[in-house]
Motif scaffolding. Structure first.
Motif, PDB file in Angstrom:
ATOM      1  N   MET A   1       0.779  -1.319   0.016  1.00 31.83           N
ATOM      2  CA  MET A   1      -0.078   0.098   0.026  1.00 31.83           C
ATOM      3  C   MET A   1       0.930   1.260  -0.110  1.00 31.83           C
ATOM      4  O   MET A   1       2.079   1.066   0.249  1.00 31.83           O
ATOM      5  N   LYS A   2       0.324   2.354  -0.535  1.00 32.10           N
ATOM      6  CA  LYS A   2       0.889   3.534  -0.581  1.00 32.10           C
ATOM      7  C   LYS A   2       0.655   4.640   0.311  1.00 32.10           C
ATOM      8  O   LYS A   2      -0.738   4.709   0.463  1.00 32.10           O
ATOM      9  N   THR A  12      -3.628   4.458  -0.193  1.00 35.74           N
ATOM     10  CA  THR A  12      -4.239   3.520  -1.429  1.00 35.74           C
ATOM     11  C   THR A  12      -3.618   2.229  -1.224  1.00 35.74           C
ATOM     12  O   THR A  12      -2.515   1.811  -0.752  1.00 35.74           O
ATOM     13  N   SER A  13      -4.315   1.384  -1.600  1.00 33.76           N
ATOM     14  CA  SER A  13      -4.094   0.062  -1.815  1.00 33.76           C
ATOM     15  C   SER A  13      -3.036  -0.323  -2.933  1.00 33.76           C
ATOM     16  O   SER A  13      -2.786   0.692  -3.934  1.00 33.76           O
ATOM     17  N   ALA A  14      -2.494  -1.357  -3.093  1.00 33.75           N
ATOM     18  CA  ALA A  14      -1.740  -1.699  -4.228  1.00 33.75           C
ATOM     19  C   ALA A  14      -2.077  -1.745  -5.463  1.00 33.75           C
ATOM     20  O   ALA A  14      -1.537  -1.280  -6.377  1.00 33.75           O
ATOM     21  N   THR A  15      -3.471  -1.803  -5.475  1.00 35.33           N
ATOM     22  CA  THR A  15      -4.509  -1.676  -6.940  1.00 35.33           C
ATOM     23  C   THR A  15      -4.693  -0.046  -7.236  1.00 35.33           C
ATOM     24  O   THR A  15      -5.399  -0.037  -8.104  1.00 35.33           O
ATOM     25  N   GLY A  16      -4.301   0.841  -6.207  1.00 30.84           N
ATOM     26  CA  GLY A  16      -4.824   2.044  -6.351  1.00 30.84           C
ATOM     27  C   GLY A  16      -6.234   2.526  -5.905  1.00 30.84           C
ATOM     28  O   GLY A  16      -6.673   3.798  -6.040  1.00 30.84           O
ATOM     29  N   THR A  17      -6.756   1.725  -4.962  1.00 29.85           N
ATOM     30  CA  THR A  17      -7.876   1.983  -4.388  1.00 29.85           C
ATOM     31  C   THR A  17      -7.829   2.759  -3.289  1.00 29.85           C
ATOM     32  O   THR A  17      -6.909   2.413  -2.307  1.00 29.85           O
ATOM     33  N   GLY A  77      -8.187  -4.850   0.257  1.00 36.17           N
ATOM     34  CA  GLY A  77      -7.374  -5.902  -0.325  1.00 36.17           C
ATOM     35  C   GLY A  77      -5.937  -5.767   0.235  1.00 36.17           C
ATOM     36  O   GLY A  77      -5.045  -6.397  -0.295  1.00 36.17           O
ATOM     37  N   HIS A  96       5.522  -3.779   3.384  1.00 36.49           N
ATOM     38  CA  HIS A  96       4.290  -3.738   2.561  1.00 36.49           C
ATOM     39  C   HIS A  96       3.716  -2.163   2.451  1.00 36.49           C
ATOM     40  O   HIS A  96       2.586  -1.964   1.951  1.00 36.49           O
TER      41      HIS A  96
END
Length: 267
Positions: A1-2, A12-17, A77, A96
């Motif tokens: 996550m970022k 945001t999650s790794a998928t950009g959510t 996620g 992470h």
């Protein structure tokens, strides 16, 4: 996550959510864990950070917040193992996590290497890219908490250092219009930042705007006297006298260049 620290706190999650974190205390708790990622933060430290006068139920409240965080992260996620209970408190697994602060420091380090290798244009470009990551004061929406304010102020200081370094490079490259434009923007946020005025006064002078250079000094002097009851630094007073006297060292390309003298006096 970022995680975004260079401005309002966001995740945001790794998928950009985008992970929506309802409530000031919940967001503050996660921000504190992010600032200490990879290290155990004791429950007692979290209580002291989140409350000026902690209620008797504060320890239980922290446990509830951590449980809510795990559910929110899981729903987005994020692996459940990212937030670990470890005596005497909790640990956010740094493996992470990526932050815009890390990206900022990486670009700054690459810029330093480029400058050392004799590529000031590339160094300035990289520092400019690093500075575009900022969207306001670090953790600007959470700074009412003293524990966040202390760390955020340290992060803000890094921004100031990098700004000064980039201005020095741009000045050395002769891009005075860029220097002048950027400094006028920065002065709105940092009206008492004296080195900004040093760069500004010389840049204005070297572009034929002597009156504006003197006005910049007067603006700073009035701001310092009003806010702190003090005069500008001896360095700026000397520069003011040099502008009034039209000293030769201020002229670009004359003897010891204004660039060299400026850098040596502001480092």
């Amino acid at each position: 996550m970022k995680v975004k620290l260079l401005g309002p706190f966001e995740m945001t999650s790794a998928t950009g959510t985008r992970i929506v974190l309802p409530g000031f205390k919940l967001r503050s708790l996660l921000a504190l864990l992010c600032l200490h990622a990879g290290r155990v933060v004791s429950a007692d430290q979290l209580v002291r950070s989140l409350w000026d006068q902690a209620p008797r139920t504060a320890q239980t409240a922290v446990q509830v917040y951590v449980s809510k965080l795990r559910k929110l992260l899981g729903a987005a996620g994020v692996e459940g193992s990212v937030l670990i209970t470890r005596s005497p408190g909790y640990l956010l697994d740094a493996r992470h996590l990526t932050t815009d602060r890390d990206e900022f420091e990486s670009l700054v380090a690459i810029a330093a290497s480029a400058e050392a290798e004799g590529s000031p244009e590339r160094a300035s470009e990289l520092l400019g890219n690093a500075l575009t990551l900022w969207e306001g004061p670090a953790l600007g929406d959470l700074r009412s908490l003293p524990a966040v304010e202390r760390v955020a102020r340290q992060i803000d200081e890094r921004r100031i250092v990098v700004c000064e370094r980039r201005l020095g490079l741009e000045f050395g490259l002769g891009r005075l219009s860029t220097v002048i434009s950027e400094i006028y923007g920065l002065i709105e946020s940092y009206p008492l930042w004296e080195n900004l005025y040093y760069y500004l006064m010389i840049s204005l002078y070297q572009t034929g705007r002597t009156a504006d250079s003197l006005r910049a000094y007067q603006q700073l002097r009035e701001a310092l006297v009003d806010a702190l009851g003090m005069e500008p630094s001896a360095q700026l007073q000397r520069l003011h006298r040099s502008v009034l006297a039209r000293d030769k060292w201020l002229d670009a390309g004359h003897g010891e260049s204004g660039t060299q003298r400026l850098v040596s006096m502001t480092m």
